[in-house]
Design a protein around this motif. Sequence first.
Motif, PDB file in Angstrom:
ATOM      1  N   PHE A  62       0.847  -1.182   0.000  1.00 58.11           N
ATOM      2  CA  PHE A  62       0.000   0.000   0.000  1.00 58.11           C
ATOM      3  C   PHE A  62       0.889   1.242   0.000  1.00 58.11           C
ATOM      4  O   PHE A  62       1.886   1.288   0.710  1.00 58.11           O
ATOM      5  N   THR A  63       0.511   2.226  -0.791  1.00 63.61           N
ATOM      6  CA  THR A  63       1.195   3.503  -0.760  1.00 63.61           C
ATOM      7  C   THR A  63       0.409   4.434   0.140  1.00 63.61           C
ATOM      8  O   THR A  63      -0.784   4.659  -0.078  1.00 63.61           O
ATOM      9  N   ILE A  64       1.065   4.939   1.148  1.00 57.89           N
ATOM     10  CA  ILE A  64       0.467   5.845   2.120  1.00 57.89           C
ATOM     11  C   ILE A  64       0.979   7.250   1.814  1.00 57.89           C
ATOM     12  O   ILE A  64       2.184   7.462   1.724  1.00 57.89           O
ATOM     13  N   GLN A  65       0.072   8.178   1.652  1.00 57.76           N
ATOM     14  CA  GLN A  65       0.458   9.567   1.423  1.00 57.76           C
ATOM     15  C   GLN A  65       0.647  10.272   2.761  1.00 57.76           C
ATOM     16  O   GLN A  65      -0.148  10.075   3.685  1.00 57.76           O
ATOM     17  N   ILE A  66       1.702  11.064   2.858  1.00 64.14           N
ATOM     18  CA  ILE A  66       1.902  11.918   4.028  1.00 64.14           C
ATOM     19  C   ILE A  66       1.404  13.296   3.617  1.00 64.14           C
ATOM     20  O   ILE A  66       1.918  13.882   2.664  1.00 64.14           O
ATOM     21  N   ARG A  67       0.385  13.777   4.329  1.00 65.73           N
ATOM     22  CA  ARG A  67      -0.237  15.041   3.938  1.00 65.73           C
ATOM     23  C   ARG A  67      -0.142  16.074   5.050  1.00 65.73           C
ATOM     24  O   ARG A  67      -0.048  15.746   6.224  1.00 65.73           O
ATOM     25  N   GLN A  68      -0.186  17.342   4.645  1.00 63.29           N
ATOM     26  CA  GLN A  68      -0.258  18.431   5.611  1.00 63.29           C
ATOM     27  C   GLN A  68      -1.661  18.467   6.196  1.00 63.29           C
ATOM     28  O   GLN A  68      -2.631  18.140   5.525  1.00 63.29           O
ATOM     29  N   GLY A  69      -1.732  18.875   7.468  1.00 64.35           N
ATOM     30  CA  GLY A  69      -3.022  18.984   8.114  1.00 64.35           C
ATOM     31  C   GLY A  69      -2.950  19.892   9.315  1.00 64.35           C
ATOM     32  O   GLY A  69      -2.003  20.662   9.469  1.00 64.35           O
ATOM     33  N   ASN A  70      -3.942  19.766  10.183  1.00 62.13           N
ATOM     34  CA  ASN A  70      -3.957  20.590  11.386  1.00 62.13           C
ATOM     35  C   ASN A  70      -3.159  19.929  12.514  1.00 62.13           C
ATOM     36  O   ASN A  70      -3.442  20.122  13.686  1.00 62.13           O
ATOM     37  N   CYS A  71      -2.180  19.145  12.140  1.00 60.15           N
ATOM     38  CA  CYS A  71      -1.256  18.496  13.063  1.00 60.15           C
ATOM     39  C   CYS A  71       0.081  18.391  12.327  1.00 60.15           C
ATOM     40  O   CYS A  71       0.238  18.975  11.260  1.00 60.15           O
ATOM     41  N   LEU A  72       1.027  17.658  12.866  1.00 55.50           N
ATOM     42  CA  LEU A  72       2.327  17.533  12.213  1.00 55.50           C
ATOM     43  C   LEU A  72       2.195  16.869  10.844  1.00 55.50           C
ATOM     44  O   LEU A  72       2.730  17.350   9.848  1.00 55.50           O
ATOM     45  N   ALA A  73       1.460  15.765  10.772  1.00 57.06           N
ATOM     46  CA  ALA A  73       1.264  15.060   9.500  1.00 57.06           C
ATOM     47  C   ALA A  73       0.100  14.087   9.619  1.00 57.06           C
ATOM     48  O   ALA A  73      -0.148  13.526  10.682  1.00 57.06           O
ATOM     49  N   VAL A  74      -0.587  13.893   8.503  1.00 58.69           N
ATOM     50  CA  VAL A  74      -1.678  12.924   8.409  1.00 58.69           C
ATOM     51  C   VAL A  74      -1.266  11.901   7.362  1.00 58.69           C
ATOM     52  O   VAL A  74      -0.880  12.267   6.251  1.00 58.69           O
ATOM     53  N   LEU A  75      -1.328  10.625   7.703  1.00 60.68           N
ATOM     54  CA  LEU A  75      -0.961   9.561   6.787  1.00 60.68           C
ATOM     55  C   LEU A  75      -2.232   8.876   6.323  1.00 60.68           C
ATOM     56  O   LEU A  75      -2.988   8.341   7.150  1.00 60.68           O
ATOM     57  N   ILE A  76      -2.485   8.911   5.011  1.00 63.86           N
ATOM     58  CA  ILE A  76      -3.702   8.318   4.469  1.00 63.86           C
ATOM     59  C   ILE A  76      -3.390   7.459   3.254  1.00 63.86           C
ATOM     60  O   ILE A  76      -2.411   7.689   2.545  1.00 63.86           O
ATOM     61  N   HIS A  77      -4.231   6.476   3.047  1.00 65.35           N
ATOM     62  CA  HIS A  77      -4.180   5.658   1.838  1.00 65.35           C
ATOM     63  C   HIS A  77      -5.337   6.119   0.965  1.00 65.35           C
ATOM     64  O   HIS A  77      -6.476   6.205   1.419  1.00 65.35           O
ATOM     65  N   VAL A  78      -5.036   6.440  -0.284  1.00 68.10           N
ATOM     66  CA  VAL A  78      -6.063   6.889  -1.216  1.00 68.10           C
ATOM     67  C   VAL A  78      -6.200   5.832  -2.303  1.00 68.10           C
ATOM     68  O   VAL A  78      -5.204   5.420  -2.906  1.00 68.10           O
ATOM     69  N   ARG A  79      -7.428   5.388  -2.519  1.00 73.03           N
ATOM     70  CA  ARG A  79      -7.681   4.399  -3.574  1.00 73.03           C
ATOM     71  C   ARG A  79      -8.933   4.795  -4.342  1.00 73.03           C
ATOM     72  O   ARG A  79      -9.737   5.591  -3.858  1.00 73.03           O
TER      73      ARG A  79
END
Length: 120
Positions: free
Chosen positions: A26-43
């Motif tokens: 799985f490729t997990i994206q590291i995204r900017q958010g209202n915290c240090l980082a949000v890690l999400i999988h987009v499919r």
Amino acid sequence: MALTYNGTTIGTIVIKQGYDDIERKFTIQIRQGNCLAVLIHVRKSTPEELEKHPNGRYFHILYTFFGDEQHLKNMLKNEGTVLFDKVVSIKLNMFYKENYTLLKYFVLSGFKVTCFYKKV
């Protein structure tokens, strides 16, 4: 407070999950958010999901998030790592300042990290 993130991908993590002989990447994206980082999988959405939500072409699945540097310190102290799956690769765009903090804790967790700099 609700966890929010935007469309800015500041890095990626490729993980393996599975049991027995069946492992999936799985490729997990590291995204900017209202915290240090949000890690999400987009499919891409399945036909059933599109039927329920016609405008939702993509499905976002929260993997984890890092609230701040203290959150990462606590994870290392308690669990010994900041990620819990088999990590295949980590790539960080060092244009984003939060990646300097992430880099530090990924390395302390024993992960090899590929860094690049791309001005966005």
